[in-house]
Scaffold this motif. Structure first.
Motif, mmCIF file in Angstrom:
data_model
loop_
_atom_site.group_PDB
_atom_site.id
_atom_site.type_symbol
_atom_site.label_atom_id
_atom_site.label_comp_id
_atom_site.label_asym_id
_atom_site.label_seq_id
_atom_site.Cartn_x
_atom_site.Cartn_y
_atom_site.Cartn_z
ATOM 1 N N ILE A 47 0.850 -1.188 0.000
ATOM 2 C CA ILE A 47 0.000 0.000 0.000
ATOM 3 C C ILE A 47 0.884 1.235 0.000
ATOM 4 O O ILE A 47 1.898 1.269 0.700
ATOM 5 C CB ILE A 47 -0.892 0.008 1.282
ATOM 6 N N GLN A 48 0.496 2.232 -0.797
ATOM 7 C CA GLN A 48 1.215 3.505 -0.782
ATOM 8 C C GLN A 48 0.652 4.327 0.384
ATOM 9 O O GLN A 48 -0.458 4.836 0.302
ATOM 10 C CB GLN A 48 0.993 4.227 -2.128
ATOM 11 N N GLY A 49 1.415 4.419 1.491
ATOM 12 C CA GLY A 49 0.922 5.150 2.659
ATOM 13 C C GLY A 49 1.917 6.218 3.064
ATOM 14 O O GLY A 49 2.641 6.743 2.211
ATOM 15 N N HIS A 50 1.964 6.503 4.357
ATOM 16 C CA HIS A 50 2.876 7.539 4.843
ATOM 17 C C HIS A 50 3.593 7.062 6.080
ATOM 18 O O HIS A 50 3.077 6.231 6.835
ATOM 19 C CB HIS A 50 2.106 8.824 5.171
ATOM 20 N N LEU A 51 4.785 7.613 6.273
ATOM 21 C CA LEU A 51 5.509 7.379 7.507
ATOM 22 C C LEU A 51 5.524 8.705 8.278
ATOM 23 O O LEU A 51 6.015 9.719 7.755
ATOM 24 C CB LEU A 51 6.929 6.892 7.201
ATOM 25 N N TYR A 52 4.913 8.669 9.457
ATOM 26 C CA TYR A 52 4.787 9.898 10.251
ATOM 27 C C TYR A 52 5.861 9.908 11.329
ATOM 28 O O TYR A 52 6.006 8.921 12.064
ATOM 29 C CB TYR A 52 3.405 9.963 10.921
#
Ligand SMILES: [Zn+2]
Ligand SMILES: [Zn+2]
Length: 887
Positions: A200-205
């Motif tokens: 999945i193309q997500g985010h790293l916060y």
């Protein structure tokens, strides 16, 4: 002499007219039911039970076909043969289907209540069972319907409870809090195998956690910021020098202001994010293990519908993804969100409904797998079980060597309810095969059964012995267990095959089967997986109607080899139908040729013609090859050999030669050999194409004297055996030469587009085969449309003009051009074309000398004209040579 019946076969094969008739006949005769004979070793396949979720798909058709091929083959070899069919209740998969039906009626299972819901499930399951059985019958599956089993039947259910109780008593089943995969839509725990991991193309916060002292911060990175609410520590790698000073300090958890320790753990990867990671033991399996090692608290922040619970403080009640947004906004406002990076990572999805699963700590039942895996590994490494193709052995062993405990409880209603009762007086557990009436510890009647059911694969894992009567010491279990072959798709090697081996060994002490045969997936023309989403699904029932069952079976297994995917295309289905038609026509010819006075059709061994000896030799060789291939599970290649023999040798050559002989009235007649070879070939093919072979065999049987074919059906006749004495290398050599000669003449005719009505001359040099081949002059004339056929004493080679010379394996064929084309007309045509080409060459040359053209025309136009000139000159040269050859 018995009078042969007046009998004529219909002109064309109509599968729909014969298939059901023969299936009913076989069923009524009881051919599918084996007789237990202690003197003989049985051949046994337990059918992988299809799910009660609807209809059979093309993958089931492949399974049924492959297993039926093995079963029919072994049955014809005289072995007591059991193919036991069954159906799986399919737990979650089936419950989802009925829940969807309820939703359409504006209902859900809770409104209906457990008892009513289970009734609905049974109605659905019974309907599906009938459909599945009917569809298997349409496919020609010769399984023993009298022994059909359902995973929820009393027998298999008792086996499930017994296996559970035994494992529990041995300490191999336990209840514990572990991280499980939770599907919020299905509202149940899932095993690791039921989770699809997708990129999945997500985010790293990156989030700052303030320290309790000296105003410092520690920054962690996460893909799921809402889980911050469940953190109970921050961890770093003990070797990571950057964080040495931080160890032992405390951080303040943003959003909820809980104080958490900063700890060291070897599992932390210093390369990930900042090197410091948040620890959320209740929502991550790795963090759960850290918490176990370090004695950290577990804070569960989710309700089972994946809204936030009271531990989430002010976010309580929000959905998990809304909570993520709210937290990010708050962190940003407080200046704690350091940065956000795009990040591709793997996210688990429910393999039934594709909802994102949530890892959460939950109290569930587990099986301790490593002790069971140990014996399953030994069964394969020790050679007691063989896996075909062999390459899957490594995959199997690798999985078992790294196996994790299996979560077997499911929060569903459809399935085997866990046989555990909880006592409200003493708090202890009663684990029992039979319905418990009172607590075994204190005798209290205040007990309640665990509401959960077992993973559907638990009952599947017992399938090879629960279907044969285990835990009872039944005659069937003693005779048919261990079974012979487990045939299934490679995609359920772990789900099912490995677990069957473990449970089979555990429950019975013996392996469940000797051989695992894994087939591939069925794909479409372009090699894509068939799926409803892609709209490329071939419904097996539609193809049956259109092409006939045998054509579908032929198409499915024609190119199969163990473990490899296959393509099911309309072209292959057509090839199957054409093959059935070809056999129909050949049999119709044979049946129609049997005269009353020939009804006694013994072969006169000493009077055989060359072609008779050839076809009998080829039959014997094919039989021997096919048998070897089938023993090695090479069903696709075996089918191809039978097809090529029947079509390419028997129909195309022997039948054609026989027609010539019948017309000439030469004795002995070819009928006995025609009958012998056709009859044996039909038996050879029967496991693959059961319906058309039975229909044709019965047609043949009716035309022959009653004593000739004693058995009532091809399916209980003997499988052909190769006859070494029929092998005749000399006959094969000569016939091959004759076929090659005819072939080559036919090819030349096609190449020169000779009209079919035209006879062409053929000169043949046959070397040492001359005297034999000369006697086939008539045959060559008829089949190649060559007249005259002249036999030469010496090799001519490529010498001479106006001829086509063909150099073959042992012979040579010379065809004068004049016999194929009208030389005068051809010369005239060539001359005309030469003149035209010459004129064009002159025109192009003049143009390329014209200075005005050369200066005005663009470079590529001039180059184009030069190319044209070169090709025209080349053509002119070839035309001249052609004309020279004709002079
Ligand atoms: Zn789900
Ligand atoms: Zn009690």
């Amino acid at each position: 002499m018995a009078e042969a019946p007046k009998y004529e076969m219909p002109k064309a094969y109509e599968p729909a007219k014969v298939e059901q008739k023969w299936y009913k006949f076989w069923l009524e005769k009881g051919y599918f039911t084996p007789r237990i004979d202690p003197k003989k070793k049985p051949f046994v396949i337990i059918m992988p039970p299809p799910n009660v979720t609807g209809e059979l798909h093309v993958g089931h058709a492949l399974t049924a076909t492959l297993e039926d091929i093995m079963i029919r083959w072994h049955r014809m070899r005289g072995e007591p043969t059991l193919w036991l069919p069954g159906v799986d209740h399919a737990g979650i998969a089936a419950q989802v289907v009925v829940e969807q039906q309820l939703a359409e009626e504006g209902l859900d299972r809770h409104k209906l209540g457990r008892k009513k819901f289970i009734e609905r499930m049974w109605q659905w399951a019974s309907k599906c069972r009938r459909t599945i059985a009917e569809q298997h019958q349409r496919l020609g599956a010769s399984c023993d319907w009298g022994r059909e089993k359902f995973t929820l039947d009393e027998g298999p259910s008792k086996a499930v409870r017994t296996a559970f109780v035994n494992l529990y008593n041995k300490g191999l089943i336990y209840r514990g809090e572990r991280i499980i995969n939770w599907c919020p839509r299905c509202a149940t725990a899932l095993s690791d195998l039921e989770v699809d991991h997708k990129e999945i193309q997500g985010h790293l916060y990156y989030v700052k956690y303030p320290l309790t002292e000296d105003g410092g911060f520690i920054t962690v990175a996460t893909t799921r910021p809402e889980t911050i609410l469940g953190d109970t520590a921050v961890a770093v790698n003990p070797k990571d020098k950057r964080f040495k000073a931080m160890l032992g300090k405390k951080a303040i958890l943003p959003a909820v202001n809980r104080i958490i320790p900063i700890i060291a753990d070897d599992v932390v990867d210093p390369e990930f994010g900042t090197g410091a990671v948040k620890v959320t033991p209740a929502h991550d399996p790795v963090d759960f293990d850290i918490a176990q090692r370090q004695g950290l608290e577990l804070v569960n922040i989710l309700n089972l519908d994946v809204t936030m619970n009271e531990n989430a403080g002010k976010y309580a009640g929000l959905d998990r993804f809304d909570c993520r947004k709210a937290i990010l906004a708050d962190l940003e406002k407080d200046g704690l969100l350091v940065k956000v990076e795009p990040y591709t990572h793997s996210v688990g999805h429910c393999d039934r409904c594709q909802t994102i699963i949530e890892p959460l700590a939950s109290r569930q039942w587990f099986i301790k797998m490593p002790p069971l895996a140990k014996s399953a590994i030994e069964a394969v490494t020790g050679g007691r079980i063989a896996i075909i193709p062999e390459r899957f052995t490594k995959v199997y062993l690798n999985w078992l060597e790294n196996i994790r405990d299996w979560c077997i409880s499911r929060q569903l209603w459809w399935g085997h309810q866990i046989p555990v009762w909880y006592c409200s007086d003493c708090g202890k557990l009663t684990v029992s095969v039979d319905e418990a009436k009172a607590c075994v510890h204190c005798g209290s009647a205040k007990i309640e059964q665990d509401p959960d059911v077992l993973d559907t694969w638990f009952s599947s894992a017992l399938w090879t012995h629960s279907t044969l009567g285990w835990p009872d010491d039944s005659e069937e279990l003693r005779y048919f267990y261990p079974t012979t072959v487990m045939e299934t798709g490679y995609d359920i090697l772990f789900f099912w095959v490995a677990r069957m081996i473990m449970m089979g060994l555990e429950d019975t002490g013996g392996i469940p089967f000797h051989t695992v045969y894994l087939h591939g997936l069925v794909r479409d023309e372009k090699g894509e997986k068939m799926s409803k989403l892609r709209g490329n699904v071939l419904n097996p029932l539609d193809t049956l109607k259109q092409y006939g069952t045998d054509a579908l079976r032929f198409a499915l297994t024609g190119e199969i080899s163990p473990g490899n995917d296959i393509k099911l295309t309309n072209a292959r289905l057509e090839a199957g139908r054409n093959f059935a038609n070809k056999l129909w026509n050949a049999t119709r010819f044979v049946v129609g040729s049997i005269k009353q006075e020939e009804a006694d059709i013994r072969i006169q061994q000493d009077k055989l013609f060359l072609e008779d000896r050839w076809i009998l030799s080829r039959l014997s060789r094919t039989t021997s090859t096919v048998t070897k291939l089938m023993q090695n599970f090479q069903f696709g290649e075996a089918q191809r050999q039978i097809h090529d023999f029947l079509w390419g040798e028997f129909c195309d050559w022997y039948v054609e030669l026989a027609k010539i002989r019948l017309r000439s009235g030469e004795k002995p007649s070819p009928i006995p050999v025609l009958v012998r070879v056709l009859e044996a070939s039909l038996r050879l093919l029967h496991p693959y194409m059961p319906f058309v072979t039975e229909e044709l065999w019965q047609n043949l049987r009716q035309r022959l004297p009653s004593k000739w074919l004693k058995t009532e059906s091809i399916m209980v006749a003997n499988y052909p055996k190769a006859e070494a004495k029929a092998i005749d290398p000399e006959a094969e050599r000569v016939m091959e030469s004759i076929i090659e000669i005819i072939h080559s003449i036919r090819n030349v005719r096609a190449q020169y587009k000779v009209e079919s009505s035209r006879w062409i001359e053929a000169q043949i040099y046959a070397g040492e085969l001359k005297s034999t081949i000369t006697t086939y002059s008539e045959v060559i004339q008829t089949l190649a449309r060559a007249r005259p056929v002249i036999f030469l004493d010496t090799r001519k080679g490529q010498r001479g003009e106006n001829i086509v010379a063909l150099v073959l394996k042992e012979s040579e064929v010379i065809i004068p051009m004049a016999s194929m084309v009208d030389l005068g007309a051809e010369r005239k045509r060539l001359k005309k074309e030469i003149e035209e080409t010459r004129a064009e060459v002159a025109r192009l040359e003049a143009r390329l000398k014209d200075k005005a053209f050369l200066s005005k025309a663009p470079g590529e136009v001039v180059a184009g004209e030069r190319d044209k000139l070169a090709t025209r000159k080349d053509k002119l040269e070839r035309l001249k040579q052609g004309l020279e050859k004709l002079s």
